[in-house]
Design a protein around this motif. Structure first.
Motif, PDB file in Angstrom:
ATOM      1  N   CYS A 139       4.653   1.456   4.707  1.00 23.14           N
ATOM      2  CA  CYS A 139       4.017   0.004   5.276  1.00 23.14           C
ATOM      3  C   CYS A 139       4.820  -1.476   4.077  1.00 23.14           C
ATOM      4  N   HIS A 168       1.554  -4.295   7.754  1.00 23.70           N
ATOM      5  CA  HIS A 168      -0.048  -4.285   7.010  1.00 23.70           C
ATOM      6  C   HIS A 168      -0.582  -5.395   8.013  1.00 23.70           C
ATOM      7  N   TYR A 203      -1.448   5.852   8.231  1.00 20.14           N
ATOM      8  CA  TYR A 203      -0.894   5.372   9.263  1.00 20.14           C
ATOM      9  C   TYR A 203       0.702   5.804   9.895  1.00 20.14           C
ATOM     10  N   GLU A 207      -2.897   3.031   5.997  1.00 18.87           N
ATOM     11  CA  GLU A 207      -1.656   3.487   5.082  1.00 18.87           C
ATOM     12  C   GLU A 207      -1.625   4.461   3.262  1.00 18.87           C
ATOM     13  N   CYS A 260      -7.188  -0.471   7.591  1.00 22.02           N
ATOM     14  CA  CYS A 260      -5.752  -0.193   7.212  1.00 22.02           C
ATOM     15  C   CYS A 260      -5.371  -0.336   6.349  1.00 22.02           C
ATOM     16  N   ALA A 261      -5.794  -0.635   5.107  1.00 22.50           N
ATOM     17  CA  ALA A 261      -5.321   0.059   3.801  1.00 22.50           C
ATOM     18  C   ALA A 261      -5.958   1.517   3.400  1.00 22.50           C
ATOM     19  N   HIS A 309       0.985  -1.636   0.159  1.00 20.44           N
ATOM     20  CA  HIS A 309      -0.144  -0.082  -0.115  1.00 20.44           C
ATOM     21  C   HIS A 309       0.536   1.403   0.095  1.00 20.44           C
TER      22      HIS A 309
END
Length: 159
Positions: free
Chosen positions: A36, A41, A145, A140, A136-137, A32
């Motif tokens: 990261c 991730h 993030y 990021e 989370c993606a 991503h």
């Protein structure tokens, strides 16, 4: 969220997976963003899933373990759209080689890309991990993030 007792319990649940050299090799694969890795991730998804499932009274152990293994593959996803759809199966195959999995953990890993993949998840935990993966993606991709120094907070979990 980052309470020491949460981190300690999470660390105990996933310790054996985080000792697996093949899982640790995911640190060399970006995910991503350049900031990261796929390991970063996966730990992030795993930890968010662990917290959410525990809060909801679901199987937080299975969510944490499967969340950590949901992207356990080494293919370059940017190479083709077909790879994107195939990677949950690759991750499950790799996870089964190295770790004993429950049916719930298998469902979580192979269906974490829902609704882009079929069939429909069979368990609430699968939905939670799938949503955590997308959350989370987005963090990021959007640099949240990095802004919230998530990597710095997660690194001790992998140590």
């Amino acid at each position: 969220m980052w309470k020491p007792e949460n981190r300690a319990e999470f660390g105990e649940i996933v310790a054996d997976i985080l000792r697996d050299p093949e899982v640790l090799a995911l640190a060399d694969v970006s995910q991503h963003s350049d900031y990261c890795s796929r390991l970063d991730h996966s730990i992030y998804v795993s930890y968010i899933s662990f917290l959410a499932c525990r809060r909801l009274g679901l199987d937080h152990v299975a969510a944490a373990r499967a969340g950590l293994l949901h992207d356990f593959h080494f293919a370059d996803e940017s190479a083709s759209v077909k790879r994107l759809w195939r990677h949950p199966h690759d991750a499950l195959e790799n996870a089964e080689k190295n770790h004993e999995l429950s049916d719930l953990e298998r469902d979580i890993i192979v269906k974490h890309m829902w609704p882009l993949t079929r069939p429909l998840p069979r368990h609430k935990e699968t939905f939670v991990v799938s949503l955590a993966d997308k959350f989370c993606a987005m963090a990021e991709f959007s640099w949240l993030y990095r802004l919230f120094k998530v990597k710095k907070k997660l690194v001790p979990l992998a140590a």
